[in-house]
Enzyme design. Sequence first.
Site, PDB file in Angstrom:
ATOM      1  N   HIS A 200       1.643   4.106  -3.149  1.00 56.41           N
ATOM      2  CA  HIS A 200       1.168   5.480  -2.766  1.00 56.41           C
ATOM      3  C   HIS A 200       2.537   6.413  -3.043  1.00 56.41           C
ATOM      4  CE1 HIS A 200      -2.872   4.325  -1.637  1.00 56.41           C
ATOM      5  NE2 HIS A 200      -3.063   5.640  -1.786  1.00 56.41           N
TER       6      HIS A 200
ATOM      7  N   TYR B 118       0.914  -1.229  -0.045  1.00 59.32           N
ATOM      8  CA  TYR B 118       0.003  -0.128   0.151  1.00 59.32           C
ATOM      9  C   TYR B 118       1.001   1.281  -0.047  1.00 59.32           C
ATOM     10  CZ  TYR B 118      -3.662   3.466   1.073  1.00 59.32           C
ATOM     11  OH  TYR B 118      -4.466   4.296   1.149  1.00 59.32           O
TER      12      TYR B 118
ATOM     13  N   TYR C 173      -3.326  16.215   1.749  1.00 61.18           N
ATOM     14  CA  TYR C 173      -3.750  15.036   1.773  1.00 61.18           C
ATOM     15  C   TYR C 173      -2.733  14.032   2.344  1.00 61.18           C
ATOM     16  CZ  TYR C 173      -6.833  11.322  -0.161  1.00 61.18           C
ATOM     17  OH  TYR C 173      -7.704   9.834  -0.021  1.00 61.18           O
TER      18      TYR C 173
ATOM     19  N   TRP D 133      -7.640   3.893 -10.624  1.00 57.78           N
ATOM     20  CA  TRP D 133      -6.789   4.047  -9.294  1.00 57.78           C
ATOM     21  C   TRP D 133      -7.643   2.951  -8.378  1.00 57.78           C
ATOM     22  CZ3 TRP D 133      -2.230   5.074  -7.775  1.00 57.78           C
ATOM     23  CH2 TRP D 133      -1.942   4.760  -6.391  1.00 57.78           C
ATOM     24  N   TRP D 134      -8.704   2.915  -8.287  1.00 60.18           N
ATOM     25  CA  TRP D 134      -9.634   1.964  -7.462  1.00 60.18           C
ATOM     26  C   TRP D 134      -9.313   0.516  -7.980  1.00 60.18           C
ATOM     27  CZ3 TRP D 134     -14.951   4.761  -7.539  1.00 60.18           C
ATOM     28  CH2 TRP D 134     -14.815   5.876  -6.384  1.00 60.18           C
TER      29      TRP D 134
END
Length: 104
Positions: free
Chosen positions: A22, A18, A41, A76-77
């Site tokens: 990112h 993960y 963010y 992206w999802w």
Amino acid sequence: MIRKTCLMFVNPDCHDEYKRRHDQLWDSMSRLLSSHGVSNYSIHLFSEQNLLFSYAEIENEEQWAAIADTEICKEWWAYMKDIMQSNADNSPVSRDLKEVFYLK
């Protein structure tokens, strides 16, 4: 500016993956977020619970919601669905959090 927070859920064996994904966030995704009024963010991992806490500052709820309708976001999802809890449309399972305190 609106402070937006939520919880998401990462698979127990996917914490490092993960973070890696990112760390290599697509430029197109970064531009999409910025163009939709998202700033500051960040996502934080509570590893013992496999929880992700996200914080974003957004200009308005309409722009934030519109991100989900873009092809870049949907891609992206799909890219992330194998390492986190996801809904049928590949969006991450998430729970919005209610702000109960803020010190300026």
